[in-house]
Write an enzyme that holds these catalytic residues in place. Structure first.
Site, mmCIF file in Angstrom:
data_model
loop_
_atom_site.group_PDB
_atom_site.id
_atom_site.type_symbol
_atom_site.label_atom_id
_atom_site.label_comp_id
_atom_site.label_asym_id
_atom_site.label_seq_id
_atom_site.Cartn_x
_atom_site.Cartn_y
_atom_site.Cartn_z
ATOM 1 N N ASP A 7 74.889 15.349 58.362
ATOM 2 C CA ASP A 7 74.474 16.005 57.134
ATOM 3 C C ASP A 7 73.232 16.831 57.483
ATOM 4 O OD1 ASP A 7 74.243 16.448 54.242
ATOM 5 O OD2 ASP A 7 72.529 15.096 54.364
ATOM 6 N N ASP A 9 70.430 18.398 54.786
ATOM 7 C CA ASP A 9 69.262 18.107 53.949
ATOM 8 C C ASP A 9 68.994 16.607 53.889
ATOM 9 O OD1 ASP A 9 68.673 20.855 52.463
ATOM 10 O OD2 ASP A 9 70.828 20.587 52.500
ATOM 11 N N ASP A 168 72.339 10.573 54.576
ATOM 12 C CA ASP A 168 71.177 9.985 53.901
ATOM 13 C C ASP A 168 71.460 9.560 52.462
ATOM 14 O OD1 ASP A 168 71.334 12.817 53.135
ATOM 15 O OD2 ASP A 168 69.408 12.476 52.153
#
Length: 220
Positions: A7, A9, A168
């Protein structure tokens, strides 16, 4: 061939301050106070532009502003100021280089619009580390739909049976589960120690540990 998909961000880089600034610019441009704060709203920032606008509208009690109306304004402001405050998390570049040296193929699968993800990866100097990069609008579907991850692996030249996803959020956890691959969630994002409640296969506390951690999930 082992494949590590990341991922963007909140996983590779802390982009929250620039995302928050873009959302606040929409409200300030309409004569309102800036309703969002980087220190307390980073988690909302990582959920995307519409989530930030929705929170701002709620806090300001606005009834004359629609999220769709301001979304393009947010994207335009963010594009123009995409790397003012954004920084890679400590150890990212060295960790990516070590993985590549160990034969891992790397890719990015993000729910950020593709053109913004490409721009950001170029500006922070790591785009060339990744064999494939798919954004939110690259396909008709996006995370947590497993096809978003599967297609990223395919374009990178990897093998789903030897793939791990780094992320995240709940979205990344669900994407990995839907695709049947292990998931590693970072422990230094907005959720902090609370990330353990999502029950990932492993938690990364610093990028210096990444190689050994991934070796444990997808052995050589």
């Amino acid at each position: 061939m082992r494949t590590a998909i990341f991922d963007l961000d909140g996983t590779l880089a802390d982009t929250s301050a620039d995302l928050i600034a873009a959302a606040n610019a929409c409200f300030v441009g309409r004569g309102h106070a800036a309703p969002l704060d980087h220190a307390t709203d980073a988690l909302t920032a990582f959920r995307g532009g519409r989530a930030m606008l929705g929170l701002g509208v709620e806090r300001l009690g606005l009834t004359d502003l629609t999220i769709d109306e301001e979304y393009q304004t947010l994207l335009d402001h963010y594009d123009a100021h995409i790397d003012v405050h954004t920084r890679l998390y400590p150890g990212v570049e060295a960790a990516l280089d070590r993985l590549a040296a160990d034969g891992w193929v790397l890719g990015v699968c993000t729910n950020k619009p593709e053109w913004l993800a490409e721009t950001l990866l170029q500006k922070i100097g790591i785009r060339d580390r990744f064999a494939a990069m798919l954004g939110a609008d690259t396909l008709p579907v996006r995370k947590p739909d497993p096809e978003h991850l599967i297609e990223t692996v395919r374009r990178a030249g990897g093998n789903m049976a030897r793939t791990v996803l780094m992320g995240d959020t709940t979205t990344d956890r669900d994407t990995a589960r839907n695709a049947g691959v292990p998931v590693v969630l970072v422990g230094f994002g907005p959720l902090g120690a609370g990330i353990a409640e999502l029950k990932p296969d492993a938690i990364l506390t610093h990028y210096d540990e990444l190689g050994d951690l991934l070796d444990g999930l997808v052995p050589r």
